[in-house]
Design a protein around this motif. Structure first.
Motif, PDB file in Angstrom:
ATOM      1  N   THR A   1      39.203  38.729  30.463  1.00  0.00           N
ATOM      2  CA  THR A   1      39.354  38.826  31.743  1.00  0.00           C
ATOM      3  C   THR A   1      38.856  37.507  32.497  1.00  0.00           C
ATOM      4  N   ALA A   2      37.852  36.789  31.880  1.00  0.00           N
ATOM      5  CA  ALA A   2      37.710  35.516  32.425  1.00  0.00           C
ATOM      6  C   ALA A   2      38.919  34.451  32.718  1.00  0.00           C
TER       7      ALA A   2
ATOM      8  N   GLN B   1      42.229  35.126  32.583  1.00  0.00           N
ATOM      9  CA  GLN B   1      43.027  35.649  33.671  1.00  0.00           C
ATOM     10  C   GLN B   1      42.611  35.238  35.151  1.00  0.00           C
ATOM     11  N   GLN B   2      41.349  35.481  35.099  1.00  0.00           N
ATOM     12  CA  GLN B   2      40.990  35.241  36.655  1.00  0.00           C
ATOM     13  C   GLN B   2      40.568  33.654  36.880  1.00  0.00           C
ATOM     14  N   ALA B   3      40.196  32.967  35.763  1.00  0.00           N
ATOM     15  CA  ALA B   3      40.208  31.481  36.190  1.00  0.00           C
ATOM     16  C   ALA B   3      41.569  30.966  36.394  1.00  0.00           C
TER      17      ALA B   3
ATOM     18  N   GLU C   1      44.163  32.564  37.768  1.00  0.00           N
ATOM     19  CA  GLU C   1      44.556  32.958  39.036  1.00  0.00           C
ATOM     20  C   GLU C   1      43.636  31.960  39.978  1.00  0.00           C
ATOM     21  N   ALA C   2      42.534  31.556  39.703  1.00  0.00           N
ATOM     22  CA  ALA C   2      41.822  30.711  40.702  1.00  0.00           C
ATOM     23  C   ALA C   2      42.352  29.186  40.755  1.00  0.00           C
TER      24      ALA C   2
ATOM     25  N   HIS D   1      39.136  28.535  46.527  1.00  0.00           N
ATOM     26  CA  HIS D   1      39.402  28.376  44.988  1.00  0.00           C
ATOM     27  C   HIS D   1      38.873  27.008  44.594  1.00  0.00           C
TER      28      HIS D   1
ATOM     29  N   LEU E   1      32.458  30.357  36.926  1.00  0.00           N
ATOM     30  CA  LEU E   1      32.131  31.485  37.895  1.00  0.00           C
ATOM     31  C   LEU E   1      31.109  31.202  38.769  1.00  0.00           C
TER      32      LEU E   1
ATOM     33  N   SER F   1      33.110  35.140  42.132  1.00  0.00           N
ATOM     34  CA  SER F   1      34.392  34.620  41.908  1.00  0.00           C
ATOM     35  C   SER F   1      34.559  33.444  41.149  1.00  0.00           C
ATOM     36  N   TRP F   2      35.827  33.100  40.630  1.00  0.00           N
ATOM     37  CA  TRP F   2      35.958  31.870  39.993  1.00  0.00           C
ATOM     38  C   TRP F   2      36.642  30.972  40.820  1.00  0.00           C
ATOM     39  N   ARG F   3      36.080  29.548  40.518  1.00  0.00           N
ATOM     40  CA  ARG F   3      36.397  28.449  41.402  1.00  0.00           C
ATOM     41  C   ARG F   3      36.590  27.221  40.417  1.00  0.00           C
TER      42      ARG F   3
END
Length: 184
Positions: free
Chosen positions: A49-50, A52-54, A56-57, A82, A165, A170-172
């Motif tokens: 999940t991390a 994927q979210q990273a 996306e950010a 982001h 994180l 949110s991930w930036r």
């Protein structure tokens, strides 16, 4: 300055894949009770999940940069959606320099980021991303004349980025390094 220019000539693009499931059921007689289909839901790992979210950010950061680079709006609040820390400072400085020099960006960048590593499989807080971006169709132009800013045609750039994180969940992107044209 060349590295900063390369940082702003980075490619965007998203590779997406779709998956589907299909099943064939045997015909049932009028007196039989249909059996429910097995559940196909899976639980993603925290590291997955991390990642994927990273990613996306990271992609979101470059979409934001591409959007504000059309006017070189170095003060756009969109940049902080982001990016943070060193990454945000680099982007803001580059856009400020472009505005000062009368430059804007036109075209569409593409990219292909890959999450290289995650700091923890259970409670990830940092993801390292590697991207070979292509800026062939995302170039700088003179804002006043619309003419190309230089004779360079863009090209492929290796980018290494750190995505963290944030306290708000949110991930930036916190920092990134863009290598020279032809580095990937």
């Amino acid at each position: 300055m060349r590295l900063a220019v390369a940082a702003s000539i980075v490619v965007l693009g998203v590779a997406a894949s779709a998956c589907g499931s299909g099943s064939t059921a045997a015909p049932t007689s009028p007196t039989s009770t249909p059996t429910p289909a097995p559940s196909t839901a899976t639980t993603a790992s925290p590291a997955g999940t991390a990642r994927q979210q990273a990613v996306e950010a990271y992609l979101g950061m470059w979409r934001d940069v591409a959007a504000v680079a059309t006017t070189s709006d170095w003060q756009s609040p969109r940049l902080a959606a982001h990016a943070t820390g060193d990454a945000l400072q680099v982007l803001s400085r580059q856009l400020y320099a472009d505005r000062y020099n009368g430059l804007v960006s036109k075209g569409t960048p593409t990219n292909a980021p890959v999450a290289q590593s995650v700091d923890s499989p259970y409670e990830p807080k940092t993801v390292v991303i590697r991207d070979c971006s292509d800026a062939t169709h995302w170039l700088k132009y003179r804002a006043d004349t619309g003419q190309p800013a230089d004779s360079e045609s863009g090209g492929k750039h290796l980018i290494n980025a750190e995505v963290k994180l944030a306290v708000d969940g949110s991930w930036r992107v916190t920092r990134f390094a863009v290598e020279g044209t032809g580095s990937c």
